[in-house]
Motif scaffolding. Structure first.
Motif, PDB file in Angstrom:
ATOM      1  N   GLY A 130      11.888   8.356  -7.480  1.00  0.00           N
ATOM      2  CA  GLY A 130      12.144   7.354  -8.509  1.00  0.00           C
ATOM      3  C   GLY A 130      13.596   7.247  -8.937  1.00  0.00           C
ATOM      4  N   PHE A 131      14.495   7.921  -8.208  1.00  0.00           N
ATOM      5  CA  PHE A 131      15.914   7.843  -8.592  1.00  0.00           C
ATOM      6  C   PHE A 131      16.473   6.450  -8.263  1.00  0.00           C
ATOM      7  N   GLY A 132      16.734   6.211  -7.007  1.00  0.00           N
ATOM      8  CA  GLY A 132      17.161   4.862  -6.601  1.00  0.00           C
ATOM      9  C   GLY A 132      18.454   4.379  -7.233  1.00  0.00           C
ATOM     10  N   GLY A 133      19.354   5.283  -7.608  1.00  0.00           N
ATOM     11  CA  GLY A 133      20.645   4.869  -8.181  1.00  0.00           C
ATOM     12  C   GLY A 133      20.437   4.119  -9.481  1.00  0.00           C
ATOM     13  N   THR A 134      20.906   2.870  -9.533  1.00  0.00           N
ATOM     14  CA  THR A 134      20.803   2.113 -10.778  1.00  0.00           C
ATOM     15  C   THR A 134      19.348   1.800 -11.143  1.00  0.00           C
ATOM     16  N   PHE A 135      18.434   1.953 -10.176  1.00  0.00           N
ATOM     17  CA  PHE A 135      17.017   1.745 -10.465  1.00  0.00           C
ATOM     18  C   PHE A 135      16.574   2.609 -11.647  1.00  0.00           C
ATOM     19  N   ALA A 136      17.080   3.842 -11.695  1.00  0.00           N
ATOM     20  CA  ALA A 136      16.660   4.788 -12.731  1.00  0.00           C
ATOM     21  C   ALA A 136      16.921   4.251 -14.134  1.00  0.00           C
ATOM     22  N   VAL A 137      17.947   3.393 -14.271  1.00  0.00           N
ATOM     23  CA  VAL A 137      18.213   2.831 -15.595  1.00  0.00           C
ATOM     24  C   VAL A 137      17.766   1.373 -15.728  1.00  0.00           C
ATOM     25  N   ARG A 138      17.824   0.636 -14.619  1.00  0.00           N
ATOM     26  CA  ARG A 138      17.361  -0.759 -14.668  1.00  0.00           C
ATOM     27  C   ARG A 138      15.855  -0.834 -14.863  1.00  0.00           C
ATOM     28  N   GLN A 139      15.156   0.057 -14.190  1.00  0.00           N
ATOM     29  CA  GLN A 139      13.694   0.085 -14.261  1.00  0.00           C
ATOM     30  C   GLN A 139      13.288   1.451 -14.820  1.00  0.00           C
ATOM     31  N   ALA A 140      13.802   1.745 -16.007  1.00  0.00           N
ATOM     32  CA  ALA A 140      13.664   3.093 -16.558  1.00  0.00           C
ATOM     33  C   ALA A 140      12.198   3.528 -16.663  1.00  0.00           C
ATOM     34  N   ALA A 141      11.326   2.626 -17.063  1.00  0.00           N
ATOM     35  CA  ALA A 141       9.930   3.016 -17.278  1.00  0.00           C
ATOM     36  C   ALA A 141       9.245   3.368 -15.958  1.00  0.00           C
ATOM     37  N   VAL A 142       9.455   2.549 -14.940  1.00  0.00           N
ATOM     38  CA  VAL A 142       8.841   2.824 -13.637  1.00  0.00           C
ATOM     39  C   VAL A 142       9.421   4.110 -13.053  1.00  0.00           C
TER      40      VAL A 142
ATOM     41  N   SER B  82      13.077  -1.920  -7.036  1.00  0.00           N
ATOM     42  CA  SER B  82      12.890  -1.103  -5.838  1.00  0.00           C
ATOM     43  C   SER B  82      13.903   0.017  -5.820  1.00  0.00           C
ATOM     44  N   THR B  83      13.480   1.193  -5.347  1.00  0.00           N
ATOM     45  CA  THR B  83      14.435   2.297  -5.183  1.00  0.00           C
ATOM     46  C   THR B  83      15.094   2.246  -3.815  1.00  0.00           C
TER      47      THR B  83
ATOM     48  N   ASN C 280       0.820  -1.215   0.000  1.00  0.00           N
ATOM     49  CA  ASN C 280       0.000   0.000   0.000  1.00  0.00           C
ATOM     50  C   ASN C 280       0.856   1.267   0.000  1.00  0.00           C
ATOM     51  N   HIS C 281       2.045   1.171   0.584  1.00  0.00           N
ATOM     52  CA  HIS C 281       2.907   2.346   0.702  1.00  0.00           C
ATOM     53  C   HIS C 281       4.034   2.351  -0.321  1.00  0.00           C
ATOM     54  N   CYS C 282       4.058   1.372  -1.205  1.00  0.00           N
ATOM     55  CA  CYS C 282       5.181   1.249  -2.136  1.00  0.00           C
ATOM     56  C   CYS C 282       4.947   2.098  -3.386  1.00  0.00           C
ATOM     57  N   PRO C 283       5.865   3.028  -3.679  1.00  0.00           N
ATOM     58  CA  PRO C 283       5.668   3.875  -4.859  1.00  0.00           C
ATOM     59  C   PRO C 283       5.769   3.091  -6.175  1.00  0.00           C
ATOM     60  N   VAL C 284       6.466   1.963  -6.143  1.00  0.00           N
ATOM     61  CA  VAL C 284       6.562   1.141  -7.353  1.00  0.00           C
ATOM     62  C   VAL C 284       5.262   0.357  -7.541  1.00  0.00           C
TER      63      VAL C 284
ATOM     64  N   PRO D  64       6.582  -5.101  -2.084  1.00  0.00           N
ATOM     65  CA  PRO D  64       7.860  -5.299  -1.374  1.00  0.00           C
ATOM     66  C   PRO D  64       8.001  -6.677  -0.729  1.00  0.00           C
ATOM     67  N   ILE D  65       6.988  -7.166  -0.024  1.00  0.00           N
ATOM     68  CA  ILE D  65       7.151  -8.475   0.617  1.00  0.00           C
ATOM     69  C   ILE D  65       7.338  -9.547  -0.452  1.00  0.00           C
ATOM     70  N   GLY D  66       6.634  -9.397  -1.574  1.00  0.00           N
ATOM     71  CA  GLY D  66       6.791 -10.353  -2.668  1.00  0.00           C
ATOM     72  C   GLY D  66       8.185 -10.313  -3.261  1.00  0.00           C
ATOM     73  N   LYS D  67       8.754  -9.117  -3.319  1.00  0.00           N
ATOM     74  CA  LYS D  67      10.087  -8.974  -3.903  1.00  0.00           C
ATOM     75  C   LYS D  67      11.154  -9.668  -3.081  1.00  0.00           C
ATOM     76  N   ILE D  68      10.891  -9.864  -1.782  1.00  0.00           N
ATOM     77  CA  ILE D  68      11.848 -10.661  -0.999  1.00  0.00           C
ATOM     78  C   ILE D  68      11.390 -12.114  -0.861  1.00  0.00           C
ATOM     79  N   LEU D  69      10.092 -12.348  -0.884  1.00  0.00           N
ATOM     80  CA  LEU D  69       9.604 -13.712  -0.670  1.00  0.00           C
ATOM     81  C   LEU D  69       9.687 -14.563  -1.946  1.00  0.00           C
ATOM     82  N   THR D  70       9.232 -14.023  -3.057  1.00  0.00           N
ATOM     83  CA  THR D  70       9.188 -14.805  -4.297  1.00  0.00           C
ATOM     84  C   THR D  70      10.567 -15.356  -4.691  1.00  0.00           C
ATOM     85  N   PRO D  71      11.620 -14.522  -4.709  1.00  0.00           N
ATOM     86  CA  PRO D  71      12.916 -15.083  -5.091  1.00  0.00           C
ATOM     87  C   PRO D  71      13.387 -16.181  -4.145  1.00  0.00           C
ATOM     88  N   GLN D  72      12.966 -16.102  -2.890  1.00  0.00           N
ATOM     89  CA  GLN D  72      13.400 -17.136  -1.933  1.00  0.00           C
ATOM     90  C   GLN D  72      12.594 -18.412  -2.100  1.00  0.00           C
TER      91      GLN D  72
END
Lengths: 491, 257
Positions: free
Chosen positions: B187-199, A369-370, A327-331, A347-355
């Protein structure tokens, strides 16, 4: 470095490739923005006092940390006490095993129709499809789940599975799928239409399947919260109830539940309490007039015990599935749940799914994720999600081993390794650890950096939406010296 | 019983000397912001040391999962800033890396005690100006309306929330208007800006729209990564919003640049 960790032609499209579909859908963007804004405001209203929030989440985190520390022991106690209560306990190492167990129980009971309460673990198992293949019809009874089942979709959010749809889209869907249902903009009418269909399903179902929010080891109690009463009906009306859950849902004492409930409902939907709090402690007893005559619990591992092996990654298992992180994730707010192409988005999926699925299948997710920390700020059990994202990025390029087995700590460790990227970081290290070399390189960039063509890797992606950064003729190192700033403390 | 006189409370001595860690982004792309930060400290009566051996906090490698490389570069900073005097950083993000992540980055490394001691000495610039030096600023500039962009790491790693705004509110001719979505990542996030350019593009575009909504013609921030992102996007789409580092803005208005 390479913008992408390597080439994965054999894979489903990766996150970065999937995202534009959602980003270019203005209706979807509006739906999510509005919904997430609403959820954030409701949650914030529940925690007006930072001290109360800090104390409550400290308790919640401690309860879950203690339960995890004793996990093997608590699971045994849970089984003992559930069995004493008349609940039949089954263990499943994989989702396939869990599906086979559920199917076996249903077949043995001669069940043909199932009514389901909301369960993300059953989504993880793809249980409905499995039952369908064996001639058993499962109908979702949570309104959101019911809607996406009608639409043939998957949940886009773990608490509000059809949050990606607005009222008009649901109205169209109902008019198309429910007999004699006209289009209407009246939410109450839409809800009534679903209720009409579902009431009949509840009454006629041979079995009910539900998830579990907390399984209490001390008392052998399954705690299930919900707002629609569908959970209560699914678990009490049919003669057979099967609960499915992950092994990490166990807590030690009944007294551990109140702080977790207070955190869960406030964090998830901004409610101080849900309309229904079900405490299931066994089948119908002699002389009782209602309740199922048989209750089963299927405890699913599906990769969780591997997560448990690493002291840092094990924090993932504290999750109580409130969805505050998404809910709070800008992505997440911008791409919605389906972009993750996973059972657990955000976010929880981004750590759970790969594991759970391995870094080969989901090694790109930790990079979506930023590291803005908005998730960690609201997590009610203090899971350090950004730190774990970074840990998984590391496991994807430089896997660590579990000492006992010599296996990578995370399945498919090293899947994102690329020699190009390794080379870039080796070069970076060389320059940034040698002051003289660093000053030569930065001076060279000050002189020629602005001539780097816009078509160069990285620069190309950056300049699609932004002006190029400009190197200045003199670095701060130069300016500091010119202005008389000392290089070291005078002796 | 009531004491006849209030107890004697002496303010802690202000440090007379600080180190300045400029950050690699500032060094090459925004040196004037770094210089302004050092000048502000100097005007506050502090001797500022700029160790020439400094380079980067190591965050880019750490965030990409290359811990050994990150640790090697971080170690070079441990070497470049000896002693026990405070280290002031004109970036919440680089400060956050050094303050909150160095101890963990050096886990199991003989240098961990040194990393922990180093981390304790790290301060974000605006927080240092307000909380340690207690600076008072006199505005000599023309009336202007600005809005503030806190970086995610200044907010959520360094806990810097009110300090930069407190500095801006000291300026008589500056009107600070708050962005309703200021806490949301740009939306900067270092390499995020280029890895996830669209987002990243969707995020920075929304951020710029929220800045525009404030009506302020100037966006100030304490982090050059965000400024490079938001300012770069504004320039690309022909938006006139000026994006500047707060140190430069304060120096210009109070000490004539």
């Amino acid at each position: 470095m390479a913008a992408d960790g390597g080439h994965h032609p054999e894979h489903a499209p990766r996150f970065a490739e999937r995202a534009p579909d959602a980003l270019n859908n203005p209706q979807l963007r509006r739906n999510f923005r509005r919904a997430m804004d609403g959820l954030m405001a409701k949650r914030a209203a529940q925690f007006p006092d930072p001290a109360y929030w800090a104390e409550l989440r400290a308790r919640g985190a401690a309860v879950k940390a203690r339960a995890l520390a004793k996990l093997p022991d608590l699971l045994e106690r849970l089984e003992t006490n559930l069995t004493a209560n008349g609940v039949q306990v089954h263990w499943a190492e994989t989702t396939e095993e869990a599906n086979a167990i559920v199917l076996g129980i249903l077949q043995q009971a001669g069940a043909r129709t199932v009514i389901k309460g909301k369960s993300m673990v059953s989504e993880e198992m793809h249980l409905n499809a499995h039952l369908e293949r064996h001639g058993i019809t499962a109908v979702e009874s949570d309104l959101g789940e019911y809607i996406i089942q009608l639409a043939g979709e998957t949940p886009s959010h773990i608490v509000m599975p059809c949050i990606h749809k607005n009222k008009a889209e649901i109205s169209d869907l109902f008019a198309e799928k429910i007999p004699d249902q006209p289009r209407t903009d009246d939410v109450d009418e839409l809800t009534a239409a679903a209720r009409r269909v579902l009431r009949e399903r509840f009454a006629n179902a041979d079995a009910g399947i539900s998830g579990v929010n907390f399984a209490v080891a001390e008392t052998g109690t399954l705690v299930l919260i919900e707002n629609e009463g569908n959970g209560r009906l699914s678990t009490t009306l049919p003669p057979l109830h099967i609960a499915v859950t992950g092994i990490e849902k166990v807590v030690e004492f009944l007294d551990d539940v109140p702080p977790l409930l207070a955190l869960l409902t406030r964090s998830a939907t901004g409610q101080p309490i849900t309309t229904y709090v079900n405490m299931i402690s066994g089948p119908r007893k002699a002389g009782e007039k209602d309740g199922p005559t048989a209750v089963h619990l299927v405890l699913l591992d599906a990769g969780r015990s591997r997560v448990y092996q690493d002291v840092e990654l094990a924090d993932t298992l504290r999750c109580i599935r409130c969805a505050a992180c998404m809910n709070h994730c800008p992505v997440y707010t911008r791409v919605g749940g389906h972009t993750y192409n996973a059972i657990y988005p955000g976010p929880i999926g981004k750590i759970l799914t790969p594991q759970l699925q391995g870094l080969d299948a989901a090694g790109d997710q930790p990079h979506a994720s930023t590291l803005c920390n908005a998730c960690a700020e609201v997590c009610p059990v203090k899971i350090p999600i950004p730190d774990l994202l970074v840990r998984l990025r590391r496991e994807a390029v430089r896997p660590t081993e579990t000492p006992a087995t010599h296996l990578p700590v995370v399945k498919d460790g090293g899947a994102e390794r690329s020699w190009k990227e390794s080379l870039v970081w080796a070069g970076w290290r060389l320059v940034y650890t040698r002051p003289l070399l660093y000053r030569m390189v930065t001076r060279a960039l000050a002189w020629g950096g602005n001539w780097v063509p816009a078509s160069a890797p990285l620069m190309r992606d950056w300049t699609k939406a932004r002006a190029r950064p400009r190197f200045k003729p003199r670095t701060l190192h130069d300016l500091a010296r010119e202005r008389g700033y000392l290089n070291e403390v005078p002796k | 019983m009531t004491a006849a006189t209030p107890p004697t409370v002496t303010a802690p001595a202000k440090p007379d000397t600080v180190y300045f860690f400029g950050t690699c982004l500032v060094d090459m792309l925004y040196p004037e912001a770094g210089l302004a930060g050092m000048d502000l400290l100097r005007h506050a009566g502090v001797r500022v040391i700029f160790p020439e051996g400094q380079s980067c906090c190591g965050q880019p490698a750490r965030n990409s999962g290359y811990m050994e490389e990150a640790r090697a570069v971080a170690r070079a900073q441990l070497d470049a800033f000896p002693g026990d005097i405070p280290i002031v950083v004109p970036s919440g993000s680089c400060a956050g890396m050094m303050k909150t992540h160095y101890p963990h980055l050096f886990e199991g490394d003989p240098d961990q005690p040194r990393a922990i001691a180093f981390a304790a000495r790290v301060h974000e610039l605006t927080a240092f100006l307000v909380n340690v030096l207690g600076v008072t600023l006199e505005d000599k500039g023309a009336p202007v309306t600005v809005t503030w962009h806190p970086s995610c790491h200044s907010l959520r790693e360094m806990g810097v929330v009110e300090e930069p705004k407190a500095l801006l509110r000291q300026l008589a001719n500056v009107t600070l208007v708050e962005n309703k979505r200021e806490r949301e990542c740009c939306g900067f996030g270092g390499t995020f800006a280029v890895r996830q350019a669209a987002v990243s593009t969707a995020m920075v575009s929304d951020k710029l729209a929220s800045v525009r909504e404030t009506g302020a013609g100037t966006l100030l921030s304490g982090d050059c990564g965000c400024l490079m992102n938001i300012g770069g996007h504004a320039e690309k789409v022909g938006d006139g919003t000026r994006c500047r580092h707060i140190a430069e803005f304060l120096m210009e208005r109070c000490h004539g640049g």
